[in-house]
Scaffold this active site. Structure first.
Site, mmCIF file in Angstrom:
data_model
loop_
_atom_site.group_PDB
_atom_site.id
_atom_site.type_symbol
_atom_site.label_atom_id
_atom_site.label_comp_id
_atom_site.label_asym_id
_atom_site.label_seq_id
_atom_site.Cartn_x
_atom_site.Cartn_y
_atom_site.Cartn_z
ATOM 1 N N LYS A 39 0.931 -1.255 0.277
ATOM 2 C CA LYS A 39 -0.185 0.024 -0.075
ATOM 3 C C LYS A 39 0.860 1.140 0.002
ATOM 4 C CE LYS A 39 -3.881 1.673 3.019
ATOM 5 N NZ LYS A 39 -4.608 1.174 4.055
ATOM 6 N N SER A 74 -9.535 0.849 3.017
ATOM 7 C CA SER A 74 -8.811 1.950 2.294
ATOM 8 C C SER A 74 -7.691 1.059 1.403
ATOM 9 C CB SER A 74 -8.079 2.779 3.143
ATOM 10 O OG SER A 74 -7.437 2.060 3.884
ATOM 11 N N SER A 87 -9.573 -1.700 7.148
ATOM 12 C CA SER A 87 -9.051 -1.558 5.860
ATOM 13 C C SER A 87 -8.197 -2.566 5.379
ATOM 14 C CB SER A 87 -8.198 -0.262 5.685
ATOM 15 O OG SER A 87 -8.984 1.038 6.077
#
Lengths: 86, 469
Positions: free
Chosen positions: B76, B152, B176
């Protein structure tokens, strides 16, 4: 203290939460927006009226969620851990 | 598909594949599949070439290979990668200086022999569950491109779900890792709060920020989790615990007591999510229902603390550079920065109270079950979810079942289940994840249960319909 309204709802039962907003919100038709307006100024933000209204709407959502937190029964002396350990 | 991490390690160890050839296949997959999905915001192929060559050199010298030798992975884009700007999904970070060093977990993955191929898209500043990013685009669901990947860590889940890489890293403040794992049909591990170091990751809410892996199976999660464990003085929340390795195929104790979370977790689970939980419960022999009565309060507490900490973190830049923040994040952050202190204190008191209730529940149960998302992946741009006749905003509502659990820091393995009935057509069912929730520091039990479900075929990684190796 006179009866207060918060977003047109009676919140006198929640005095702990709003008592420190009293000076800011007294006499205003929309105490929540008044609080947001004052807090924005104190924090150093500069927004136009339309933006203040949008942020007040966001803050109203948070305030509604905060009610759930304050409705949860807790002993008076229960402690908040500043450093959480699971 | 490139194969699972466990397969790649085995094949490279036996000399059936080289790290360089695995990397070459990975690059091809990223080039062909990423344009439709928008998982990657950057690739690190030059670095990957060096890392893969080092693994192949080790093998040529007859030396022992590290545990993730030659396994391609991506992170990420809130993890620091040496020499790259850490975006955290935000335009406001784009002009920051490049990271001087890798994040602790990236460095540990490198030491374990894994090969970093890129940085992945995410919700702006990790504040939301959709990865509809106003600056870097929407990440789409590998099983239906008209739907979202969740967030997310949407890029992390979709990259694994599409078969581009077997392992990715993400973060989980309120769900997330678990929500996008659920929507993209991949395995995800959110460890106990403080288990894995967050040093070198862009923060969101220090009180709740966790980091962890996504994978194509429990073995992938376990391999990467073991490689990343250990104390780290650079993260003050990281526990001073020795590595408690779970091994690639953790075994489940047959006497385990498993409870099915009802109440809040039943009310906010749609039909597909309920079916998924029931399939898992049946496979694990779980029949007892139980309740975490403080779930709603815990979710509310997480909301308040998230608003306050996130708002405080970004306030100086919101004052100076408001226009550079995306519209979905900025007003929520500004409003959060205005939260009175007593709301936060009360929220932290509630958090302790619900944590206590959960610990009492773990006197009766070893593991708890709940859906990881209330519904299958919503369509991109869908602003509200309808769950059991109640509507809730998508960007926040997708975390309705995960937020109470991360609020109290419990470890969770999310496994992908294919309950059928909600997919576009037969053979193209959409997945829903189920949370296997353990007591603090019992990641081993969560992964063991996931292993049992995977072996029984109840939880499974599936390549998207029509995708081939």
């Amino acid at each position: 203290m006179p009866q207060l309204t918060w977003d047109k709802r009676d919140l006198t039962q929640d005095e702990r939460r709003i008592c420190h907003h009293w000076a800011v919100t007294q006499g205003n038709d929309n105490p929540l927006e008044a609080y947001v307006r004052e807090a924005l100024t104190l924090q150093g933000y500069r927004f136009d009226e339309a933006k203040i209204a949008e942020i007040a709407a966001q803050f109203a959502r948070l305030e509604a969620i905060a009610r759930t937190v304050f409705d949860w029964p807790l002993p008076f002396a229960s402690e908040a851990a500043p450093v959480f350990r699971p | 598909m490139i194969g699972s991490a466990a397969d790649i390690v085995r094949q490279i160890g036996r000399g059936e594949r080289s790290a360089a050839s695995v990397l070459a296949e990975t690059k091809d997959l990223i080039r062909t599949r990423n344009p439709d999905l928008n998982c990657f915001t950057a690739t690190t192929f030059e670095r990957a070439e060096r890392e893969a060559a080092a693994i192949d050199a080790l093998r040529a010298q007859g030396k022992t290979l590290p545990p993730l030798a030659g396994v391609p992975y991506a992170v990420k884009n809130l993890f620091d990668i040496e020499g790259m700007v850490t975006l955290a999904g935000a335009k406001v970070n784009a002009a920051n200086p490049p990271a001087a060093a890798d994040a602790t977990l990236v460095a540990r993955m490198r030491r374990a022999g894994a090969v970093l191929v890129g940085a992945l898209n995410m919700e702006e500043l990790a504040y939301g569950f959709t990865t509809e990013n106003p600056h870097y685009g929407t990440t789409r669901n590998p099983h239906d491109h008209s739907r979202g990947a969740g967030g997310s860590s949407g890029g992390s889940a979709a990259a694994v779900g599409a078969g581009m890489v077997p392992i990715t890293l993400g973060s989980d403040t309120s769900g997330s890792i678990r929500v996008p794992a659920s929507l993209c049909g991949v395995f995800g591990l959110k460890p106990t709060y403080g288990r894995l170091s967050r040093s070198g990751t862009f923060p969101f809410v220090n009180s709740f920020d966790h980091v962890g892996p996504f994978g194509t199976g429990v073995a992938d999660l376990a391999l990467s989790y073991d490689a990343m464990q250990g104390p780290d003085p650079k993260d003050p929340a990281c526990a001073q615990r020795a590595v408690e390795a779970v091994g690639a195929a953790p075994i489940l104790n047959p006497g385990l007591r498993i409870g099915i979370l009802g109440g809040w977790f039943q009310e906010w689970a749609g039909p597909a999510a309920r079916r998924a939980v029931q399939l898992v419960a049946d496979a694990l022999g779980a029949t007892q229902r139980c309740e975490l009565t403080g779930a709603e309060a815990a979710r509310a507490a997480a909301y308040i603390v998230t608003g306050a900490e996130g708002g405080a973190l970004h306030r100086p830049r919101l004052i100076e550079r408001y226009a550079e923040f995306g519209p979905a994040a900025r007003d929520r952050l500004v409003a959060g920065s205005l939260i009175p202190a007593d709301w936060v204190v009360q929220a932290q008191r509630v958090r302790q109270s619900v944590h206590r209730e959960a610990m009492e529940l773990f006197q009766r149960f070893d593991l708890l079950l709940a859906a990881a998302s209330p519904v299958v992946a919503p369509r991109v741009g869908e602003e509200t979810l309808l769950i059991n006749d109640r509507s809730i905003p998508t960007k926040a509502g997708l975390g309705v079942l995960t937020q109470p659990i991360s609020c109290i820091g419990l470890p969770v393995c999310t496994v992908p289940v294919w309950p059928g009935g909600d997919g576009p057509s037969r053979g193209q069912d959409l997945p829903v994840g189920v949370q296997l929730i353990g007591a603090p520091w019992r990641e081993d039990l969560c992964l063991s249960a996931g292993n049992v479900l995977e072996r029984a075929g109840v939880a499974a990684f599936r390549l998207p319909y029509g995708a081939t190796g």
